[in-house]
Scaffold this active site. Structure first.
Site, PDB file in Angstrom:
ATOM      1  N   GLU A   1      73.680  67.774 115.686  1.00 45.52           N
ATOM      2  CA  GLU A   1      72.855  67.655 116.908  1.00 45.52           C
ATOM      3  C   GLU A   1      73.360  66.516 117.793  1.00 45.52           C
ATOM      4  O   GLU A   1      73.494  66.660 119.020  1.00 45.52           O
ATOM      5  CB  GLU A   1      71.402  67.375 116.534  1.00 45.52           C
ATOM      6  CG  GLU A   1      70.662  68.538 115.921  1.00 45.52           C
ATOM      7  CD  GLU A   1      69.207  68.198 115.666  1.00 45.52           C
ATOM      8  OE1 GLU A   1      68.574  67.594 116.547  1.00 45.52           O
ATOM      9  OE2 GLU A   1      68.698  68.554 114.582  1.00 45.52           O
TER      10      GLU A   1
ATOM     11  N   LEU B   1      54.008  71.288 124.178  1.00 49.75           N
ATOM     12  CA  LEU B   1      54.471  72.340 125.091  1.00 49.75           C
ATOM     13  C   LEU B   1      54.611  71.785 126.503  1.00 49.75           C
ATOM     14  O   LEU B   1      53.675  71.177 127.027  1.00 49.75           O
ATOM     15  CB  LEU B   1      53.460  73.500 125.078  1.00 49.75           C
ATOM     16  CG  LEU B   1      53.881  74.760 125.827  1.00 49.75           C
ATOM     17  CD1 LEU B   1      55.028  75.474 125.114  1.00 49.75           C
ATOM     18  CD2 LEU B   1      52.708  75.704 126.020  1.00 49.75           C
ATOM     19  N   ILE B   2      55.771  71.995 127.112  1.00 50.47           N
ATOM     20  CA  ILE B   2      55.996  71.541 128.490  1.00 50.47           C
ATOM     21  C   ILE B   2      55.279  72.527 129.415  1.00 50.47           C
ATOM     22  O   ILE B   2      55.482  73.733 129.337  1.00 50.47           O
ATOM     23  CB  ILE B   2      57.497  71.517 128.824  1.00 50.47           C
ATOM     24  CG1 ILE B   2      58.245  70.534 127.914  1.00 50.47           C
ATOM     25  CG2 ILE B   2      57.718  71.174 130.299  1.00 50.47           C
ATOM     26  CD1 ILE B   2      57.871  69.082 128.105  1.00 50.47           C
TER      27      ILE B   2
ATOM     28  N   ASN C   1      66.399  71.586 125.799  1.00 49.91           N
ATOM     29  CA  ASN C   1      65.787  71.171 124.532  1.00 49.91           C
ATOM     30  C   ASN C   1      66.776  71.385 123.401  1.00 49.91           C
ATOM     31  O   ASN C   1      67.602  72.311 123.447  1.00 49.91           O
ATOM     32  CB  ASN C   1      64.528  72.010 124.279  1.00 49.91           C
ATOM     33  CG  ASN C   1      63.923  71.721 122.915  1.00 49.91           C
ATOM     34  OD1 ASN C   1      63.567  70.581 122.620  1.00 49.91           O
ATOM     35  ND2 ASN C   1      63.827  72.743 122.080  1.00 49.91           N
TER      36      ASN C   1
ATOM     37  N   GLY D   1      63.787  59.432 117.507  1.00 56.09           N
ATOM     38  CA  GLY D   1      64.622  59.266 118.694  1.00 56.09           C
ATOM     39  C   GLY D   1      66.109  59.133 118.443  1.00 56.09           C
ATOM     40  O   GLY D   1      66.838  58.575 119.275  1.00 56.09           O
ATOM     41  N   SER D   2      66.624  59.653 117.329  1.00 49.91           N
ATOM     42  CA  SER D   2      68.076  59.509 117.062  1.00 49.91           C
ATOM     43  C   SER D   2      68.916  60.267 118.080  1.00 49.91           C
ATOM     44  O   SER D   2      70.007  59.815 118.463  1.00 49.91           O
ATOM     45  CB  SER D   2      68.407  59.967 115.641  1.00 49.91           C
ATOM     46  OG  SER D   2      68.221  61.356 115.481  1.00 49.91           O
ATOM     47  N   ASN D   3      68.446  61.411 118.543  1.00 52.64           N
ATOM     48  CA  ASN D   3      69.198  62.137 119.598  1.00 52.64           C
ATOM     49  C   ASN D   3      69.193  61.333 120.895  1.00 52.64           C
ATOM     50  O   ASN D   3      70.203  61.235 121.587  1.00 52.64           O
ATOM     51  CB  ASN D   3      68.588  63.516 119.823  1.00 52.64           C
ATOM     52  CG  ASN D   3      69.119  64.554 118.852  1.00 52.64           C
ATOM     53  OD1 ASN D   3      70.278  64.971 118.938  1.00 52.64           O
ATOM     54  ND2 ASN D   3      68.302  64.954 117.909  1.00 52.64           N
TER      55      ASN D   3
ATOM     56  N   LEU E   1      57.297  67.169 120.860  1.00 50.40           N
ATOM     57  CA  LEU E   1      56.592  68.220 120.111  1.00 50.40           C
ATOM     58  C   LEU E   1      55.462  68.895 120.875  1.00 50.40           C
ATOM     59  O   LEU E   1      54.739  69.701 120.310  1.00 50.40           O
ATOM     60  CB  LEU E   1      56.057  67.630 118.800  1.00 50.40           C
ATOM     61  CG  LEU E   1      57.130  67.131 117.827  1.00 50.40           C
ATOM     62  CD1 LEU E   1      56.489  66.623 116.547  1.00 50.40           C
ATOM     63  CD2 LEU E   1      58.143  68.222 117.518  1.00 50.40           C
TER      64      LEU E   1
ATOM     65  N   HIS F   1      66.970  72.247 119.350  1.00 51.17           N
ATOM     66  CA  HIS F   1      66.142  72.774 118.255  1.00 51.17           C
ATOM     67  C   HIS F   1      67.034  72.831 117.011  1.00 51.17           C
ATOM     68  O   HIS F   1      68.221  73.214 117.111  1.00 51.17           O
ATOM     69  CB  HIS F   1      65.615  74.167 118.629  1.00 51.17           C
ATOM     70  CG  HIS F   1      64.795  74.802 117.556  1.00 51.17           C
ATOM     71  ND1 HIS F   1      63.476  74.468 117.340  1.00 51.17           N
ATOM     72  CD2 HIS F   1      65.119  75.715 116.621  1.00 51.17           C
ATOM     73  CE1 HIS F   1      63.021  75.173 116.299  1.00 51.17           C
ATOM     74  NE2 HIS F   1      63.999  75.934 115.856  1.00 51.17           N
TER      75      HIS F   1
HETATM   76  N1  LIG Z   1      57.614  74.992 127.433  1.00 51.64           N
HETATM   77  C1  LIG Z   1      58.300  74.527 126.359  1.00 51.64           C
HETATM   78  N2  LIG Z   1      57.932  73.366 125.779  1.00 51.64           N
HETATM   79  C2  LIG Z   1      58.628  72.891 124.708  1.00 51.64           C
HETATM   80  C3  LIG Z   1      59.697  73.624 124.172  1.00 51.64           C
HETATM   81  C4  LIG Z   1      60.065  74.859 124.812  1.00 51.64           C
HETATM   82  O1  LIG Z   1      61.047  75.542 124.402  1.00 51.64           O
HETATM   83  N3  LIG Z   1      59.353  75.266 125.895  1.00 51.64           N
HETATM   84  N4  LIG Z   1      60.377  73.159 123.053  1.00 51.64           N
HETATM   85  C5  LIG Z   1      59.622  72.212 122.244  1.00 51.64           C
HETATM   86  C6  LIG Z   1      60.378  71.661 121.090  1.00 51.64           C
HETATM   87  N5  LIG Z   1      60.161  72.561 119.955  1.00 51.64           N
HETATM   88  C7  LIG Z   1      61.219  73.237 119.449  1.00 51.64           C
HETATM   89  O2  LIG Z   1      62.394  73.002 119.792  1.00 51.64           O
HETATM   90  C8  LIG Z   1      58.860  72.733 119.395  1.00 51.64           C
HETATM   91  C9  LIG Z   1      58.010  71.642 119.316  1.00 51.64           C
HETATM   92  C10 LIG Z   1      56.740  71.786 118.772  1.00 51.64           C
HETATM   93  C11 LIG Z   1      56.314  73.013 118.301  1.00 51.64           C
HETATM   94  C12 LIG Z   1      54.938  73.152 117.746  1.00 51.64           C
HETATM   95  O3  LIG Z   1      54.608  74.140 117.120  1.00 51.64           O
HETATM   96  N6  LIG Z   1      54.125  72.124 118.003  1.00 51.64           N
HETATM   97  C13 LIG Z   1      52.742  72.079 117.444  1.00 51.64           C
HETATM   98  C14 LIG Z   1      52.136  70.693 117.628  1.00 51.64           C
HETATM   99  C15 LIG Z   1      52.968  69.661 116.859  1.00 51.64           C
HETATM  100  C16 LIG Z   1      52.377  68.273 117.015  1.00 51.64           C
HETATM  101  O4  LIG Z   1      51.764  67.992 118.086  1.00 51.64           O
HETATM  102  O5  LIG Z   1      52.563  67.466 116.071  1.00 51.64           O
HETATM  103  C17 LIG Z   1      51.859  73.052 118.203  1.00 51.64           C
HETATM  104  O6  LIG Z   1      52.052  73.211 119.436  1.00 51.64           O
HETATM  105  O7  LIG Z   1      50.957  73.561 117.534  1.00 51.64           O
HETATM  106  C18 LIG Z   1      57.154  74.100 118.349  1.00 51.64           C
HETATM  107  C19 LIG Z   1      58.439  73.965 118.883  1.00 51.64           C
HETATM  108  C20 LIG Z   1      59.062  71.097 123.106  1.00 51.64           C
HETATM  109  N7  LIG Z   1      58.279  71.701 124.179  1.00 51.64           N
HETATM  110  N1  LIG Z   2      61.341  72.173 117.461  1.00 54.47           N
HETATM  111  C1  LIG Z   2      61.651  70.839 117.871  1.00 54.47           C
HETATM  112  C2  LIG Z   2      62.317  70.089 116.746  1.00 54.47           C
HETATM  113  O1  LIG Z   2      62.086  70.358 115.578  1.00 54.47           O
HETATM  114  N2  LIG Z   2      63.185  69.159 117.148  1.00 54.47           N
HETATM  115  C3  LIG Z   2      63.909  68.399 116.161  1.00 54.47           C
HETATM  116  O2  LIG Z   2      63.235  67.170 115.925  1.00 54.47           O
HETATM  117  C4  LIG Z   2      64.224  66.239 115.468  1.00 54.47           C
HETATM  118  C5  LIG Z   2      64.062  64.987 116.280  1.00 54.47           C
HETATM  119  O3  LIG Z   2      64.863  63.989 115.719  1.00 54.47           O
HETATM  120  P1  LIG Z   2      65.122  62.632 116.561  1.00 54.47           P
HETATM  121  O4  LIG Z   2      63.765  62.162 117.048  1.00 54.47           O
HETATM  122  O5  LIG Z   2      65.751  61.717 115.566  1.00 54.47           O
HETATM  123  O6  LIG Z   2      66.048  62.985 117.708  1.00 54.47           O
HETATM  124  C6  LIG Z   2      65.603  66.878 115.693  1.00 54.47           C
HETATM  125  O7  LIG Z   2      66.128  67.398 114.497  1.00 54.47           O
HETATM  126  C7  LIG Z   2      65.281  68.000 116.652  1.00 54.47           C
HETATM  127  O8  LIG Z   2      66.177  69.106 116.555  1.00 54.47           O
END
Ligand SMILES: Nc1nc2c(c(=O)[nH]1)N[C@@H](CN(C=O)c1ccc(C(=O)N[C@@H](CCC(=O)O)C(=O)O)cc1)CN2
Ligand SMILES: NCC(=O)N[C@@H]1O[C@H](COP(=O)([O-])[O-])[C@@H](O)[C@H]1O
Length: 295
Positions: free
Chosen positions: A259, A172-173, A187, A92-94, A170, A189
């Site tokens: 970030e 999917l929304i 989001n 949660g640093s962001n 992490l 990334h």
């Molecule tokens: N509808 C959307 N949902 C989310 C997005 C998005 O762009 N559209 N961004 C993600 C955040 N993210 C990248 O920025 C990201 C997060 C997680 C994954 C991923 O592969 N997750 C794994 C499961 C990981 C776990 O539960 O520990 C998976 O789905 O297999 C990819 C990209 C947030 N939601």
């Molecule tokens: N694809 C999603 C992803 O990798 N997000 C990344 O998770 C970290 C969360 O750090 P935080 O919990 O300290 O903010 C951040 O580096 C963010 O960009």
């Protein structure tokens, strides 16, 4: 007298003491860069006029409540701050950076609720320490008390949430939430999308892939959220170098530092209504210092 109006772009989110009376004009102070005079003089009839509603950019996002009394008592305009929901899964640093900026005042918004799929994560613990409500989403076997998508939408509405910020979340929304908060979910990334994004690209996996590719630059991307991972329109990016002897942890730390700066800058623009949409659907940020400049 009550005028539904958005002054968020023109007035800081402060209560502005005003002397009001049915006969006296309403003085609204605008910052220096506004194309309008430093004060807009209007009277009650004007403030209810079409001009007032259109030219003061009345939008849903804040409410102007100006009350007056015959004695000319000091009244106030109260600007409603934007309400934010932050979604986290990790440290949660962001989220902390955004919260600190909100408290300090550089973000004219407030975090109303934190949503997480990991009730014990660092971001959730920080929220509890600041008395910010924590909601579990989604409902899973590990988190049976998690909300369904429709319950989450209803709950966010009850908190009057305007924008959703994903910060290390992490999961999917779902489309239901995306449709309920159209153009209002962003989001961050940790790579220069569209490279190194999509399913499987999160956390250290991203930085390891960047280094393994030989890329000489990386950096954070903030984008609008659509129904797929990391394919939404890009709103902002920053670039950092990838050094020849970088381990993934070194690059992760360099990107994370950027970030924190980038997310605060973007959320400040979001809360100031300084996001504009290009004809091709790409979102641009309007400069805080020069309204004629976009980036
Ligand atoms: N509808 C959307 N949902 C989310 C997005 C998005 O762009 N559209 N961004 C993600 C955040 N993210 C990248 O920025 C990201 C997060 C997680 C994954 C991923 O592969 N997750 C794994 C499961 C990981 C776990 O539960 O520990 C998976 O789905 O297999 C990819 C990209 C947030 N939601
Ligand atoms: N694809 C999603 C992803 O990798 N997000 C990344 O998770 C970290 C969360 O750090 P935080 O919990 O300290 O903010 C951040 O580096 C963010 O960009």
């Amino acid at each position: 007298m009550e005028a539904q109006c958005s002054l968020s772009r023109f007035c800081p989110n402060l209560s502005i003491p005003l002397v009001l009376s049915p006969k006296h004009p309403i003085l609204l102070k605008f910052p220096s860069y506004s194309s309008r005079p430093s004060f807009v003089r209007t009277n009650h009839s004007t403030s209810n006029s079409v001009w007032f509603k259109e030219n003061i950019a009345c939008r849903k996002n804040c409410q102007v409540v100006a009350s007056s009394s015959l004695e000319g008592d000091v009244s106030r305009i109260v600007i409603r701050k934007k309400k934010l929901a932050v979604f986290v899964s990790g440290g949660g640093s962001n989220f902390r950076s955004i919260h600190e900026a909100s408290v300090e005042g550089s973000i004219h918004g407030e975090i109303g609720v934190v949503v997480t799929n990991k009730s014990g994560c660092g971001g959730a613990e920080y929220a509890r320490s600041k008395n910010i409500p924590v909601i579990l989403f989604p409902k899973t076997k590990d988190e049976p008390h998690g909300l369904s998508a429709s319950d989450l939408v209803a709950t966010l509405r009850s908190f009057e949430i305007d924008f959703i910020l994903l910060a290390g979340y992490l999961k999917l929304i779902p489309l239901e939430l995306i449709q309920a908060y159209s153009k209002s979910i962003i989001n961050i990334h940790p790579s220069l999308l569209p490279s190194f994004g999509g399913k499987g690209y999160y956390g250290m996996k991203v930085h390891k892939a960047v280094i393994a590719s030989g890329a000489r630059f990386s950096g954070p991307t903030i984008h609008l959220v659509d129904e797929h991972f990391d394919t939404g329109k890009i709103l902002a990016q920053r670039v950092v170098p990838v050094l020849a002897n970088d381990a993934a942890e070194d690059l992760a730390a360099r990107v994370l530092k950027e970030e924190h700066h980038l997310y605060v800058e973007v959320v400040a623009a979001l809360c100031d209504d300084r996001i504009v949409w290009r004809e091709d659907g790409v979102p641009l940020i309007q400069s805080k210092d020069n309204p004629d400049e976009f980036y």
